[in-house]
Enzyme design. Structure first.
Site, PDB file in Angstrom:
ATOM      1  N   GLY A  35     -16.818   4.377  -3.499  1.00  0.00           N
ATOM      2  CA  GLY A  35     -16.214   5.086  -2.098  1.00  0.00           C
ATOM      3  C   GLY A  35     -15.809   3.842  -1.170  1.00  0.00           C
ATOM      4  O   GLY A  35     -15.733   4.253  -0.343  1.00  0.00           O
TER       5      GLY A  35
ATOM      6  N   GLU B 251       0.854  -1.119   0.124  1.00  0.00           N
ATOM      7  CA  GLU B 251       0.100   0.198   0.049  1.00  0.00           C
ATOM      8  C   GLU B 251       0.849   1.340  -0.023  1.00  0.00           C
ATOM      9  O   GLU B 251       1.612   1.302   0.608  1.00  0.00           O
ATOM     10  CB  GLU B 251      -0.843  -0.149   1.234  1.00  0.00           C
ATOM     11  N   HIS B 252       0.392   2.208  -0.930  1.00  0.00           N
ATOM     12  CA  HIS B 252       1.267   3.478  -1.144  1.00  0.00           C
ATOM     13  C   HIS B 252       2.635   3.112  -1.311  1.00  0.00           C
ATOM     14  O   HIS B 252       3.234   4.043  -1.304  1.00  0.00           O
ATOM     15  CB  HIS B 252       1.217   4.381   0.416  1.00  0.00           C
ATOM     16  N   THR B 253       2.861   2.204  -2.176  1.00  0.00           N
ATOM     17  CA  THR B 253       4.130   1.862  -2.866  1.00  0.00           C
ATOM     18  C   THR B 253       4.153   2.185  -4.302  1.00  0.00           C
ATOM     19  O   THR B 253       5.356   2.323  -5.008  1.00  0.00           O
ATOM     20  CB  THR B 253       4.569   0.628  -2.549  1.00  0.00           C
ATOM     21  N   ASP B 254       3.169   2.407  -4.729  1.00  0.00           N
ATOM     22  CA  ASP B 254       2.927   2.415  -6.321  1.00  0.00           C
ATOM     23  C   ASP B 254       3.153   3.781  -7.044  1.00  0.00           C
ATOM     24  O   ASP B 254       3.435   3.971  -8.106  1.00  0.00           O
ATOM     25  CB  ASP B 254       1.554   1.925  -6.877  1.00  0.00           C
TER      26      ASP B 254
ATOM     27  N   TYR C 177      -5.337  11.350   1.197  1.00  0.00           N
ATOM     28  CA  TYR C 177      -4.565  10.794   0.451  1.00  0.00           C
ATOM     29  C   TYR C 177      -3.369  11.382  -0.116  1.00  0.00           C
ATOM     30  O   TYR C 177      -1.990  11.203  -0.283  1.00  0.00           O
ATOM     31  CB  TYR C 177      -5.337  10.103  -0.680  1.00  0.00           C
TER      32      TYR C 177
ATOM     33  N   ASP D 121      -3.988   0.788  -9.627  1.00  0.00           N
ATOM     34  CA  ASP D 121      -5.401   0.312  -9.744  1.00  0.00           C
ATOM     35  C   ASP D 121      -5.744   0.211 -11.360  1.00  0.00           C
ATOM     36  O   ASP D 121      -6.545  -0.782 -11.887  1.00  0.00           O
ATOM     37  CB  ASP D 121      -6.472   1.412  -9.458  1.00  0.00           C
TER      38      ASP D 121
ATOM     39  N   SER E 158     -13.552   1.421  -8.329  1.00  0.00           N
ATOM     40  CA  SER E 158     -14.654   1.867  -9.181  1.00  0.00           C
ATOM     41  C   SER E 158     -14.279   2.784 -10.246  1.00  0.00           C
ATOM     42  O   SER E 158     -14.735   2.580 -11.448  1.00  0.00           O
ATOM     43  CB  SER E 158     -15.901   2.160  -8.325  1.00  0.00           C
ATOM     44  N   SER E 159     -13.583   3.715  -9.770  1.00  0.00           N
ATOM     45  CA  SER E 159     -13.221   4.774 -10.691  1.00  0.00           C
ATOM     46  C   SER E 159     -12.373   4.477 -11.770  1.00  0.00           C
ATOM     47  O   SER E 159     -12.528   4.804 -12.953  1.00  0.00           O
ATOM     48  CB  SER E 159     -12.837   6.067 -10.060  1.00  0.00           C
TER      49      SER E 159
HETATM   50  C1  GLA Z   1      -5.344   3.968  -4.154  1.00  0.00           C
HETATM   51  C2  GLA Z   1      -4.443   4.595  -5.321  1.00  0.00           C
HETATM   52  C3  GLA Z   1      -3.395   3.758  -5.715  1.00  0.00           C
HETATM   53  C4  GLA Z   1      -2.577   3.031  -4.543  1.00  0.00           C
HETATM   54  C5  GLA Z   1      -3.570   3.063  -3.319  1.00  0.00           C
HETATM   55  C6  GLA Z   1      -2.516   2.823  -2.012  1.00  0.00           C
HETATM   56  O1  GLA Z   1      -6.062   2.912  -4.665  1.00  0.00           O
HETATM   57  O2  GLA Z   1      -5.490   4.953  -6.556  1.00  0.00           O
HETATM   58  O3  GLA Z   1      -2.692   4.219  -6.597  1.00  0.00           O
HETATM   59  O4  GLA Z   1      -1.600   4.495  -4.179  1.00  0.00           O
HETATM   60  O5  GLA Z   1      -4.569   3.994  -3.087  1.00  0.00           O
HETATM   61  O6  GLA Z   1      -1.737   1.719  -2.203  1.00  0.00           O
END
Ligand code: GLA
Length: 347
Positions: free
Chosen positions: A103, A18-21, A202, A153, A108-109
């Protein structure tokens, strides 16, 4: 008469990473069974007319509209991008049918934008790859909608299908599909707390990571040595965010190795460590979500964690198939606001 073109995209759950991308790291998402389908008819005027099974009234927008924070923004942004890419040259009529709750942190987006761009690609007979589509879809989120998200995503919903996880190196943009275990389900539960990536939290986390990147002079926060981060003079908050990114990236590698080796106990253990890091270092969880994760594990999951952008949305838990029904009943009775969303596993 114009032809109708259709395309679909699944929702996704991130199993770990998570939050690595947007920090040069690895992620391990998987496509869900739930998804959405888009039908698109090009128009000769500049209107974007969208009807959706999720909303009573259709939205009528102009393709030149700037994002206004409404549910149809991803549609307008995707059509603008399709026009920019030369796939379309005016407005469209769109019809959406979706089983992905908005949400919820289930993309979904991204699924909506990717499905629209794929439909536009079919209409144009263009030879864009699915990776091109994912990159274009991220541009819509970043530049049109103002969401500073990474590429996870869009890549997942453009390329993956249920049954395997996508081990994606977001720096190299290389991926491998890894079969999910057949013995266990990856169960997605909604916490009952909705969240939006546009609500600022975020972006705040991204800015803290950006501060750490500037300090170390790199775009690839995830690839710094943990000792380098620990021993640095970086301020406390960005240091903790950086420590999460570095350790989370290492956990994705451990999780992939565990799946490859069929070691589900180890896979669950790194899920639990990931949740602790999101809670304590990245501070993206909430007490109600911590309680749901703790109970999911205490009642029998081999591992559980918050999934997605954070501050609400869903958790993912790994549970043996034969225990799932009893486990789920007990978890939901302790957490009446939570609800079952989907489960994926290997064949
Ligand atoms: C959301 C963002 C992704 C990613 C995650 C956290 O889903 O769209 O790009 O950063 O949060 O891992």
């Amino acid at each position: 008469m114009n032809d109708v073109v259709s395309a679909s995209a699944p929702g996704r759950v991130n199993l770990i990473g998570e939050h690595t991308d947007y920090n040069g790291g690895m992620v391990l998402p998987a496509a869900l069974n739930i998804g959405l389908e888009v039908s698109l008819i090009p128009r000769s005027d500049s209107a974007v007319a969208v009807s959706s099974d999720g909303y009573d009234a259709p939205a009528i927008r102009d393709v030149a509209d700037d994002a206004v924070g409404g549910w149809s923004d991803p549609c307008v942004g995707a059509i603008r991008e399709a026009n920019r890419l030369g796939l379309l040259d005016a407005g469209v009529t769109l019809d959406l049918v979706s089983s992905i709750p908005a949400g919820s942190g289930l993309s979904s987006s991204a699924a909506l934008i990717v499905a629209i761009l794929k439909a536009a690609r079919t209409y144009a007979g263009a030879d864009l790859t699915d990776i091109d589509i994912a990159i274009a879809a991220r541009r819509v989120e970043n530049d049109y909608m103002g969401v500073p998200c990474g590429i996870m995503d869009q890549m997942t919903v453009a390329l993956a299908s249920p049954g395997s996880a996508m081990a994606l190196d977001t720096k190299r943009m290389e991926y491998a599909l890894i079969p999910l275990p057949a013995s266990h389900d990856m169960v997605v539960l909604h916490s009952g707390i909705t969240r939006k990536l546009t609500d600022g939290r975020y972006a705040a986390r991204k800015q803290e990571c950006d501060a750490a990147k500037r300090f170390f002079g790199t775009e690839d926060l995830c690839l710094i040595e943990e000792e380098t981060v620990r021993g640095s003079d970086l301020a406390d908050v960005p240091k903790r965010r950086a420590l999460h990114c570095v350790s989370e990236n290492a956990r994705v590698h451990s999780a992939i190795a565990a799946l490859d080796a069929g070691d589900i106990g180890e896979f669950g253990a790194v899920m639990n460590e990931s949740h602790a890091s999101m809670r304590d270092l990245f501070e993206m969880s909430l007490p109600a979500i911590d309680a749901l994760v703790n109970d999911a594990v205490q009642i029998g999951a081999v591992g559980a964690r918050l999934t997605g952008g954070g501050f609400g949305g869903c958790i993912v838990a790994c549970i043996a198939k034969e225990e799932r029904e009893g486990w789920l009943g007990e978890v939901l009775s302790r957490h009446p606001d939570a609800r079952f969303i989907d489960a994926v596993s290997g064949a």
